[in-house]
Design a protein around this motif. Structure first.
Motif, PDB file in Angstrom:
ATOM      1  N   THR A 129      67.902 -35.928   0.418  1.00 64.02           N
ATOM      2  CA  THR A 129      66.533 -35.613   0.015  1.00 64.02           C
ATOM      3  C   THR A 129      66.413 -35.633  -1.506  1.00 64.02           C
ATOM      4  N   LEU A 130      65.338 -36.237  -1.999  1.00 65.18           N
ATOM      5  CA  LEU A 130      64.923 -36.072  -3.386  1.00 65.18           C
ATOM      6  C   LEU A 130      63.859 -34.993  -3.372  1.00 65.18           C
ATOM      7  N   GLU A 131      64.051 -33.963  -4.191  1.00 60.33           N
ATOM      8  CA  GLU A 131      63.135 -32.822  -4.190  1.00 60.33           C
ATOM      9  C   GLU A 131      62.739 -32.486  -5.622  1.00 60.33           C
ATOM     10  N   VAL A 132      61.459 -32.245  -5.825  1.00 60.86           N
ATOM     11  CA  VAL A 132      61.005 -31.729  -7.117  1.00 60.86           C
ATOM     12  C   VAL A 132      60.686 -30.253  -6.907  1.00 60.86           C
ATOM     13  N   ALA A 133      61.161 -29.427  -7.838  1.00 62.54           N
ATOM     14  CA  ALA A 133      60.944 -27.980  -7.760  1.00 62.54           C
ATOM     15  C   ALA A 133      60.338 -27.504  -9.073  1.00 62.54           C
ATOM     16  N   VAL A 134      59.272 -26.712  -8.956  1.00 68.26           N
ATOM     17  CA  VAL A 134      58.564 -26.184 -10.121  1.00 68.26           C
ATOM     18  C   VAL A 134      58.469 -24.666  -9.968  1.00 68.26           C
ATOM     19  N   ASP A 135      58.930 -23.940 -10.984  1.00 73.46           N
ATOM     20  CA  ASP A 135      58.937 -22.473 -10.954  1.00 73.46           C
ATOM     21  C   ASP A 135      58.274 -21.898 -12.196  1.00 73.46           C
ATOM     22  N   PRO A 136      57.710 -20.710 -12.164  1.00 71.43           N
ATOM     23  CA  PRO A 136      57.711 -19.812 -11.018  1.00 71.43           C
ATOM     24  C   PRO A 136      56.744 -20.266  -9.930  1.00 71.43           C
ATOM     25  N   GLY A 137      56.878 -19.648  -8.793  1.00 67.73           N
ATOM     26  CA  GLY A 137      56.019 -19.968  -7.660  1.00 67.73           C
ATOM     27  C   GLY A 137      56.737 -20.757  -6.589  1.00 67.73           C
ATOM     28  N   ASN A 138      57.942 -21.263  -6.915  1.00 68.08           N
ATOM     29  CA  ASN A 138      58.728 -21.995  -5.942  1.00 68.08           C
ATOM     30  C   ASN A 138      57.933 -23.124  -5.282  1.00 68.08           C
TER      31      ASN A 138
END
Length: 124
Positions: A91-100
């Motif tokens: 899997t290619l995943e983009v993660a942006v935090d805060p807020g998950n």
């Protein structure tokens, strides 16, 4: 709020060592503290489930609304495979935090871009 990942030409099957390019986009109410693209694998099925992070590409100084390009070279393995008892998926995943906030796209990494199909073994 939205987080999107797009692979160039909407390609989803690759050979080991191929280069993957695309872009990630997010629209949030405020600038996040962190944003990164992750290359992950996971196993699912009857056996012990496992996962791993192979690479993380940080996007420095993320803004509330952005589109960022990415490019990465895929590893030599393990290959994507599907069997009667266990499956390995990339899997290619983009993660942006805060807020998950996350978005992911499953891809195949195997010779010729075709997941290995493990035959069912019949006991003798």
């Amino acid at each position: 709020m939205s987080v999107v990942i797009q692979i160039q030409d909407r390609q989803s099957a690759f050979s080991p060592g191929d280069r993957v390019t695309g872009q990630v986009s997010w629209q949030l109410g405020a600038a996040p503290k962190n944003a990164e693209l992750r290359l992950l694998w996971r196993t699912e099925g009857r056996g012990i489930e496992d996962d791993g992070l192979v690479e993380a590409i940080p996007f420095p100084n993320p803004q509330a609304v952005e589109t960022r390009p990415f490019s990465l070279t895929l590893p030599d393995g393990p290959y994507s495979f599907s069997g009667a008892l266990i499956t390995l998926t990339w899997t290619l995943e983009v993660a942006v935090d805060p807020g998950n906030h996350t978005a992911g796209v499953d891809i195949v990494i195997a010779p010729g871009g075709k997941a290995v199909s493990l035959p069912r073994v019949t006991p003798k």
